[in-house]
Scaffold this active site. Structure first.
Site, PDB file in Angstrom:
ATOM      1  N   GLU A  47      24.483 -18.401 -16.143  1.00  0.00           N
ATOM      2  CA  GLU A  47      25.787 -17.914 -15.905  1.00  0.00           C
ATOM      3  C   GLU A  47      26.650 -17.046 -14.914  1.00  0.00           C
ATOM      4  O   GLU A  47      27.289 -16.789 -13.856  1.00  0.00           O
ATOM      5  CB  GLU A  47      27.134 -17.625 -17.015  1.00  0.00           C
ATOM      6  CG  GLU A  47      27.551 -19.266 -17.313  1.00  0.00           C
ATOM      7  CD  GLU A  47      26.182 -20.195 -18.351  1.00  0.00           C
ATOM      8  OE1 GLU A  47      25.734 -18.718 -18.838  1.00  0.00           O
ATOM      9  OE2 GLU A  47      26.767 -21.071 -18.838  1.00  0.00           O
ATOM     10  N   LYS A  71      41.133 -24.366 -24.988  1.00  0.00           N
ATOM     11  CA  LYS A  71      40.437 -26.524 -24.829  1.00  0.00           C
ATOM     12  C   LYS A  71      41.660 -26.686 -24.941  1.00  0.00           C
ATOM     13  O   LYS A  71      42.228 -27.808 -23.995  1.00  0.00           O
ATOM     14  CB  LYS A  71      39.508 -26.350 -25.705  1.00  0.00           C
ATOM     15  CG  LYS A  71      38.909 -28.040 -25.311  1.00  0.00           C
ATOM     16  CD  LYS A  71      37.771 -28.190 -26.086  1.00  0.00           C
ATOM     17  CE  LYS A  71      37.637 -29.452 -25.607  1.00  0.00           C
ATOM     18  NZ  LYS A  71      35.696 -29.682 -26.192  1.00  0.00           N
ATOM     19  N   MET A 121      10.934   1.220  -7.277  1.00  0.00           N
ATOM     20  CA  MET A 121      11.869   2.559  -7.327  1.00  0.00           C
ATOM     21  C   MET A 121      11.734   2.945  -8.822  1.00  0.00           C
ATOM     22  O   MET A 121      11.367   4.531  -8.844  1.00  0.00           O
ATOM     23  CB  MET A 121      13.030   1.674  -7.394  1.00  0.00           C
ATOM     24  CG  MET A 121      14.196   2.450  -7.167  1.00  0.00           C
ATOM     25  SD  MET A 121      14.030   3.275  -5.918  1.00  0.00           S
ATOM     26  CE  MET A 121      15.029   3.356  -4.629  1.00  0.00           C
ATOM     27  N   PHE A 171      33.116 -21.930 -33.519  1.00  0.00           N
ATOM     28  CA  PHE A 171      32.034 -22.119 -32.882  1.00  0.00           C
ATOM     29  C   PHE A 171      31.729 -21.809 -31.162  1.00  0.00           C
ATOM     30  O   PHE A 171      33.124 -21.779 -30.425  1.00  0.00           O
ATOM     31  CB  PHE A 171      31.360 -23.655 -33.159  1.00  0.00           C
ATOM     32  CG  PHE A 171      30.202 -24.202 -31.951  1.00  0.00           C
ATOM     33  CD1 PHE A 171      29.357 -23.630 -32.383  1.00  0.00           C
ATOM     34  CD2 PHE A 171      30.429 -24.673 -30.941  1.00  0.00           C
ATOM     35  CE1 PHE A 171      28.204 -24.075 -31.340  1.00  0.00           C
ATOM     36  CE2 PHE A 171      29.502 -25.594 -29.763  1.00  0.00           C
ATOM     37  CZ  PHE A 171      28.074 -24.538 -30.457  1.00  0.00           C
ATOM     38  N   GLN A 172      31.205 -21.035 -30.884  1.00  0.00           N
ATOM     39  CA  GLN A 172      30.924 -20.406 -29.325  1.00  0.00           C
ATOM     40  C   GLN A 172      32.370 -19.880 -28.897  1.00  0.00           C
ATOM     41  O   GLN A 172      32.634 -19.508 -27.432  1.00  0.00           O
ATOM     42  CB  GLN A 172      31.382 -21.239 -28.472  1.00  0.00           C
ATOM     43  CG  GLN A 172      29.033 -22.280 -28.812  1.00  0.00           C
ATOM     44  CD  GLN A 172      28.771 -22.623 -27.239  1.00  0.00           C
ATOM     45  OE1 GLN A 172      29.677 -23.614 -27.007  1.00  0.00           O
ATOM     46  NE2 GLN A 172      27.495 -23.033 -27.184  1.00  0.00           N
TER      47      GLN A 172
HETATM   48  C1  LIG Z   1      19.113   2.138  -5.611  1.00  0.00           C
HETATM   49  C2  LIG Z   1      19.791   2.400  -4.908  1.00  0.00           C
HETATM   50  C3  LIG Z   1      19.916   3.362  -4.453  1.00  0.00           C
HETATM   51  C4  LIG Z   1      21.481   3.794  -3.390  1.00  0.00           C
HETATM   52  N1  LIG Z   1      21.311   4.273  -2.498  1.00  0.00           N
HETATM   53  C5  LIG Z   1      22.670   5.039  -1.567  1.00  0.00           C
HETATM   54  C6  LIG Z   1      22.183   5.514  -0.821  1.00  0.00           C
HETATM   55  O1  LIG Z   1      21.485   6.248  -0.051  1.00  0.00           O
HETATM   56  N2  LIG Z   1      23.103   5.649   0.125  1.00  0.00           N
HETATM   57  C7  LIG Z   1      24.420   4.777   0.384  1.00  0.00           C
HETATM   58  O2  LIG Z   1      25.123   4.382   0.675  1.00  0.00           O
HETATM   59  N3  LIG Z   1      24.508   3.845  -1.288  1.00  0.00           N
HETATM   60  C8  LIG Z   1      23.869   4.011  -2.383  1.00  0.00           C
HETATM   61  N4  LIG Z   1      23.733   3.301  -2.490  1.00  0.00           N
HETATM   62  C9  LIG Z   1      24.749   2.264  -3.113  1.00  0.00           C
HETATM   63  C10 LIG Z   1      26.015   3.458  -4.020  1.00  0.00           C
HETATM   64  O3  LIG Z   1      25.643   3.013  -5.834  1.00  0.00           O
HETATM   65  C11 LIG Z   1      27.274   3.304  -3.811  1.00  0.00           C
HETATM   66  O4  LIG Z   1      26.907   1.427  -4.210  1.00  0.00           O
HETATM   67  C12 LIG Z   1      27.443   2.812  -2.367  1.00  0.00           C
HETATM   68  O5  LIG Z   1      27.651   4.206  -1.943  1.00  0.00           O
HETATM   69  C13 LIG Z   1      29.506   2.317  -2.569  1.00  0.00           C
HETATM   70  O6  LIG Z   1      29.968   2.801  -0.924  1.00  0.00           O
HETATM   71  P1  LIG Z   1      31.088   3.298  -0.636  1.00  0.00           P
HETATM   72  O7  LIG Z   1      31.772   4.461  -0.902  1.00  0.00           O
HETATM   73  O8  LIG Z   1      31.331   2.408   0.552  1.00  0.00           O
HETATM   74  O9  LIG Z   1      32.218   2.253  -1.615  1.00  0.00           O
HETATM   75  P2  LIG Z   1      32.450   0.864  -2.342  1.00  0.00           P
HETATM   76  O10 LIG Z   1      32.167   1.155  -3.526  1.00  0.00           O
HETATM   77  O11 LIG Z   1      32.257   0.119  -1.381  1.00  0.00           O
HETATM   78  O12 LIG Z   1      34.305   1.382  -2.288  1.00  0.00           O
HETATM   79  C14 LIG Z   1      35.186   1.101  -1.504  1.00  0.00           C
HETATM   80  C15 LIG Z   1      36.574   1.810  -1.328  1.00  0.00           C
HETATM   81  O13 LIG Z   1      37.098   1.349  -0.120  1.00  0.00           O
HETATM   82  C16 LIG Z   1      38.283   1.751  -0.773  1.00  0.00           C
HETATM   83  N5  LIG Z   1      38.914   0.276  -0.332  1.00  0.00           N
HETATM   84  C17 LIG Z   1      39.348  -1.244  -0.787  1.00  0.00           C
HETATM   85  N6  LIG Z   1      39.284  -1.783  -0.539  1.00  0.00           N
HETATM   86  C18 LIG Z   1      40.129  -1.103   0.723  1.00  0.00           C
HETATM   87  C19 LIG Z   1      41.155  -1.236   1.943  1.00  0.00           C
HETATM   88  N7  LIG Z   1      41.244  -2.162   2.057  1.00  0.00           N
HETATM   89  N8  LIG Z   1      41.807  -0.251   2.772  1.00  0.00           N
HETATM   90  C20 LIG Z   1      40.892   0.696   2.125  1.00  0.00           C
HETATM   91  N9  LIG Z   1      40.232   1.513   1.403  1.00  0.00           N
HETATM   92  C21 LIG Z   1      39.319   0.468   0.481  1.00  0.00           C
HETATM   93  C22 LIG Z   1      38.186   1.313  -2.370  1.00  0.00           C
HETATM   94  O14 LIG Z   1      39.390   1.885  -3.203  1.00  0.00           O
HETATM   95  C23 LIG Z   1      36.600   2.359  -2.520  1.00  0.00           C
HETATM   96  O15 LIG Z   1      37.245   3.621  -3.046  1.00  0.00           O
HETATM   97  C24 LIG Z   1      22.436   2.825  -3.764  1.00  0.00           C
HETATM   98  C25 LIG Z   1      22.791   1.612  -4.685  1.00  0.00           C
HETATM   99  C26 LIG Z   1      21.522   1.507  -5.313  1.00  0.00           C
HETATM  100  C27 LIG Z   1      21.664   0.795  -5.949  1.00  0.00           C
HETATM  101  C1  LIG Z   2      18.762  -5.168 -14.411  1.00  0.00           C
HETATM  102  C2  LIG Z   2      18.113  -3.954 -13.854  1.00  0.00           C
HETATM  103  N1  LIG Z   2      17.797  -3.295 -15.432  1.00  0.00           N
HETATM  104  C3  LIG Z   2      17.034  -2.182 -14.858  1.00  0.00           C
HETATM  105  C4  LIG Z   2      17.457  -1.873 -13.401  1.00  0.00           C
HETATM  106  C5  LIG Z   2      16.371  -0.215 -13.361  1.00  0.00           C
HETATM  107  N2  LIG Z   2      15.570  -0.486 -12.432  1.00  0.00           N
HETATM  108  C6  LIG Z   2      16.451  -0.165 -10.961  1.00  0.00           C
HETATM  109  S1  LIG Z   2      15.349  -0.282  -9.454  1.00  0.00           S
HETATM  110  C7  LIG Z   2      14.117  -0.576 -10.401  1.00  0.00           C
HETATM  111  C8  LIG Z   2      12.339  -1.919  -9.916  1.00  0.00           C
HETATM  112  C9  LIG Z   2      12.565  -2.639  -8.573  1.00  0.00           C
HETATM  113  O1  LIG Z   2      11.501  -3.054  -9.087  1.00  0.00           O
HETATM  114  P1  LIG Z   2      11.549  -4.207  -7.606  1.00  0.00           P
HETATM  115  O2  LIG Z   2      12.354  -5.504  -7.370  1.00  0.00           O
HETATM  116  O3  LIG Z   2      10.043  -4.414  -8.077  1.00  0.00           O
HETATM  117  O4  LIG Z   2      11.708  -3.447  -6.340  1.00  0.00           O
HETATM  118  P2  LIG Z   2      11.599  -2.203  -5.660  1.00  0.00           P
HETATM  119  O5  LIG Z   2      11.706  -1.122  -5.793  1.00  0.00           O
HETATM  120  O6  LIG Z   2       9.847  -2.191  -6.652  1.00  0.00           O
HETATM  121  O7  LIG Z   2      11.215  -2.793  -4.377  1.00  0.00           O
HETATM  122  C10 LIG Z   2      14.534  -0.893 -12.015  1.00  0.00           C
HETATM  123  C11 LIG Z   2      13.892  -1.608 -13.416  1.00  0.00           C
HETATM  124  C12 LIG Z   2      18.335  -2.321 -12.475  1.00  0.00           C
HETATM  125  N3  LIG Z   2      18.995  -1.699 -11.481  1.00  0.00           N
HETATM  126  N4  LIG Z   2      18.984  -3.468 -12.755  1.00  0.00           N
END
Ligand SMILES: Cc1cc2nc3c(=O)[nH]c(=O)nc-3n(C[C@H](O)[C@H](O)[C@H](O)COP(=O)(O)OP(=O)(O)OC[C@H]3O[C@@H](n4cnc5c(N)ncnc54)[C@H](O)[C@@H]3O)c2cc1C
Ligand SMILES: Cc1ncc(C[n+]2csc(CCOP(=O)(O)OP(=O)(O)O)c2C)c(N)n1
Lengths: 190, 583
Positions: free
Chosen positions: B52, B164, B481, B114-115
């Site tokens: 799911e 259901k 990472m 159940f469930q």
């Molecule tokens: C490993 C990892 C590393 C990351 N590193 C980075 C990084 O280096 N740089 C980076 O940028 N991000 C990074 N991120 C992503 C980060 O965590 C955020 O998800 C991201 O920066 C949020 O993007 P955003 O500000 O565009 O907001 P979003 O989460 O896309 O939110 C959208 C915003 O716009 C508003 N909005 C929605 N619809 C409308 C509309 N129609 N009109 C006006 N406003 C609207 C919402 O209210 C909200 O405030 C990383 C994520 C991971 C998993």
């Molecule tokens: C469900 C979940 N569990 C744990 C993490 C923490 N986490 C972030 S990046 C990462 C490693 C990812 O490894 P891989 O998919 O091999 O990518 P790489 O960073 O090596 O490119 C982990 C464990 C997460 N983001 N999501």
């Protein structure tokens, strides 16, 4: 969301200037939240406060319009000005929330709470309790030879004061409703 | 027109009336009546996933790549709890979803049947809104309302829990038009503040557009207006991870992504700007770094449809509550009517400064020898696929950041990634959802081997529905990472960050009936990628890469934008004790 109007130009400073100006002062605000009376709506509001770490000092809820399915939730909360603004915005985005009013900033308001207090005692204590109740306009709603139940209405502070006085006189139990509040004057919400 | 029908039939009817074409789901006892109705019609296609969580991520991929809401259908109890990660992911990234769950019959609710699970209770904090429907007559209006709420204002996932007995019972079907709702978020921005912003644009010496996922949420028209505004003003533009594609990466005003792993030029321009125009971004901590060092000299405008995003993290001077497309349209009008003025002199100095930062070439790398560097792998993937009708999904980790850095997105809705929640296991099912929506497109999931294995069972779904998704695995045999953070932060103690006992991905592909390709020599990379593209069916490409590569640039947690790490040499003691507590 429509519930909340963001004031334009809320400030003319930038983040850097303001961060230090970000007030640390904890303010107490009374919010009136008009909601659709549907299952789970209270859980949503309470979940918001617990999930985001906001304070609830008092919360009351009751249906106010049976036909229109409206309830009014009155919340007394506290936080820095920035947190208070966030709380209002977060409340405003809950789908069944129709309106959010900050009675503390929207002008003068009246706040009242009702409390029931059970006081046990004999002799002088009993007499004194009755005398004080009279001064506070509390009424006796139940009585035995050794106890009273007082009903008192007023601001939370007034009830605090009354309870403090009753404590040495044999206060056993307190039940409080929490705050109900309305804006003064002709303005009506909900 | 009102019609009598069973609740189960209403579900299908409402989906049809809402224009739904695909439902991702998994059956079980509590949704059997709905599955029976799905069986007896030809309008809606049901995709049987393998878990799911996969259904919800697939619906997310479908939604993000089409702009339409994604739909998932799962059973009660474990079906619903398995959907929770996907719901939370969609909530964080503002993805419109309608998720339908079965529930035990109303007369058994609360009896630990159940469930049985308290699905609305469990999902209340991870949905935009949810409902438990206890009256068949209320089912159709609730379904229509669900689509309205998922897609209007700030989009998000909604859930309807359907017992259901409600599915079996007869009731009155209400048409789509009968929806009555007070929910109508404000889309037009306050014109006075828009005028104030237009005036600020006329005099700004160092302006920047900081754009985000809100532009994508607002629809292709918003990207179009943004492009027009950028070209007309000549202001530089950067974007968050979620906004990639809202402005073309090939455009000369493009500074690349900003934030923790953003480019040197984007982050320094954010730090030094005097006017920051935030368009649909939410000042995420991956962007701001240390908030008190965040862009100290700028006036800030923020266009956002969600009042709670404004002034949440960073104080802004010009808050504009409204939809990006609506506000940009007004802003363009006002600015043009005022004579299309900008400070040309200031701008040209600003661009000179930016060119200086660009010259740093922060994403530069050298590929020497046979060991494939991950940056090289992504660069080649980009070069060999950019002219295709291409959609990219990712997993979470270093590979995700390299994909964001080294791939170029020219249009919105072409980039599907888990940003806010950072859900490993997102990419495989998301690629399936995207491919369902775009059967003829080239859909590639850029993955790390560890993430990929979190939802790899969905390869079965890809096979069953002949979805030719390409799984491009950057295999560093590490939770890369995590390894990087342990290197920079925890004295190189690599606690449980190895991907040990990995499967043979080629054999694994073959076990599913897909094609497996393995490449471990840079000289063979192009050929392997070409083979992957050419194959008419699902492919797993196991690309073995340098195991100890770090992802740079990087702004360490707790540091300001101007304290960015550019390369390996400078990383000693990069993260301080105060930074270490941050994530
Ligand atoms: C490993 C990892 C590393 C990351 N590193 C980075 C990084 O280096 N740089 C980076 O940028 N991000 C990074 N991120 C992503 C980060 O965590 C955020 O998800 C991201 O920066 C949020 O993007 P955003 O500000 O565009 O907001 P979003 O989460 O896309 O939110 C959208 C915003 O716009 C508003 N909005 C929605 N619809 C409308 C509309 N129609 N009109 C006006 N406003 C609207 C919402 O209210 C909200 O405030 C990383 C994520 C991971 C998993
Ligand atoms: C469900 C979940 N569990 C744990 C993490 C923490 N986490 C972030 S990046 C990462 C490693 C990812 O490894 P891989 O998919 O091999 O990518 P790489 O960073 O090596 O490119 C982990 C464990 C997460 N983001 N999501």
């Amino acid at each position: 969301m429509a519930a909340l109007k963001i004031k334009k130009g809320a400030t003319s400073h930038s983040a850097y200037d303001l961060r230090s100006h970000f007030s640390d002062v904890i303010e107490r605000h009374t919010l009136a939240v008009i909601v659709e009376n549907e299952p789970g709506v209270l859980a949503r509001v309470i979940g918001l406060f617990s999930g985001r770490g906001y304070n609830i000092e008092s919360l009351t809820v009751a249906e106010i319009d049976h036909e229109g399915h409206r309830s009014r939730i009155t919340i007394v909360t506290s936080g820095t000005p920035q947190v208070i603004v966030q709380i209002k915005a977060q409340l405003g985005r809950i789908v069944p929330v129709h309106e959010v009013h900050d009675l503390t900033v929207e002008g003068a308001s009246v706040e009242r709470e009702l409390a029931l207090l059970k006081v046990r005692g004999q002799g002088d204590h009993r007499v004194e309790a009755l005398r004080l109740a009279d001064i506070f306009r509390a009424s006796v709603v139940d009585s035995t030879l050794e106890s009273f139940v007082f009903e008192i209405t007023g601001t939370p502070e007034k009830i605090d004061a009354f309870a403090d006085l009753m404590r040495p006189l044999g206060l056993q139990e307190v039940a409080r409703t929490g705050v109900a509040a309305l804006a003064r004057g002709e303005v009506a919400h909900g | 027109m009102t019609r009598q029908m069973t609740g189960a039939k209403m579900v299908v009817q409402a989906l049809i009336d809402q224009g739904v074409e695909v439902v991702f789901g998994y059956p079980g006892g509590a949704v059997l009546p709905i599955y029976d109705e799905i069986f007896q019609q030809n309008h809606i296609k049901h995709v049987l996933v393998r878990h799911e969580q996969g259904a919800v991520h697939a619906a997310e991929g479908y939604a993000r790549s089409t702009g339409k809401p994604g739909v998932a259908l799962v059973t009660s109890g474990p079906g619903a709890t398995n959907a929770v990660t996907g719901l939370t992911d969609a909530l964080m990234d503002s993805i419109p979803l309608v998720v339908l769950t079965g529930q035990v019959p109303t007369f058994m609710i609360g009896s630990d049947a159940f469930q049985e699970a308290d699905t609305v209770g469990i999902t209340r904090p991870c949905t935009k809104h949810n409902w438990l429907v206890k009256d068949t007559d209320k089912l159709a209006p609730t379904l229509h309302e669900a689509f309205h709420i998922a897609t209007s204002g700030r989009p998000g996932p909604v859930l309807i829990d359907i017992p259901k007995d409600i599915q079996f019972a007869n009731g009155t079907y209400a048409d789509k038009a009968k929806r009555r709702s007070h929910y109508s978020p404000q889309v037009k921005g306050d014109i006075e503040t828009i005028q104030e912003l237009a005036r600020a644009m006329e005099t700004a010496k160092r302006p920047i557009f900081y754009t985000g996922g809100g532009v994508i949420n607002s629809g292709p028209g918003a990207s179009q207006l943004l492009r027009e505004l950028v070209e007309a003003t000549g202001f530089p533009i950067t974007s968050t991870l979620m906004g990639l594609g809202c402005y073309p990466a090939s455009g000369d005003k493009w500074l690349g992504m900003l934030g923790m792993h953003g480019t040197y030029e984007a982050n320094l321009a954010m730090h030094d700007c005097d006017l920051m125009i935030n368009v649909g971004a939410r000042f995420d901590d991956r962007i701001t770094g240390r908030v008190d060092a965040f862009s100290p000299k700028s006036k800030k405008a923020h266009i956002d449809i969600d009042a709670s995003s404004i002034n949440k993290v960073i104080r802004v001077d010009m808050p504009i509550l409204g939809d990006v497309a609506h506000v940009l349209e007004d802003l363009l009008k006002v600015w043009k009517a005022n004579g299309r003025k900008t400070d040309k002199d200031g701008l040209s100095k600003w661009w000179k400064k930016i060119e200086g930062w660009r010259a740093e070439d922060c994403l530069g790398f050298e590929q020497t020898g046979p060991v494939i560097r991950p940056q090289h792998a992504i660069s080649r993937l980009e070069a060999l696929t950019k002219d295709h009708d291409r959609y990219i999904t990712t997993e979470v980790g270093q590979h995700q950041m390299w994909a964001a850095q080294y791939m170029g997105f020219e249009a919105p809705n072409r980039w599907m990634t888990s940003g806010g929640l950072g859900t490993m296991g997102y990419g495989v099912p998301a690629s399936i959802g995207v491919q369902m929506a775009h059967p003829d497109a080239l859909v590639i999931n850029v993955a790390g081997e560890a993430s990929w294995m979190m939802n790899m069972q969905e390869m079965g779904t890809a096979m069953q529905y002949r979805l030719p998704v390409k799984q491009f695995i950057l295999n560093n045999e590490r939770l890369g990472m995590v390894r990087q953070w342990q290197e920079l932060l925890h004295g190189e103690r690599y606690s449980s960050s190895w991907s040990e006992a990995l499967p043979d991905f080629v054999k694994l592909a073959e076990a599913f009936g897909a094609k497996g390709i393995k490449v471990d020599d840079a000289a063979d990379l192009d050929e392997a990628i070409a083979e992957m593209i050419a194959y008419d069916g699902p492919v797993i490409l196991d690309c073995l890469v340098e195991k100890h590569e770090n992802c740079f640039p990087m702004i360490p947690s707790g540091k300001g934008h101007n304290e960015m790490l550019l390369a390996n040499a400078k990383t000693q003691g990069a993260i301080t004790a105060t930074g270490a507590v941050l994530v």
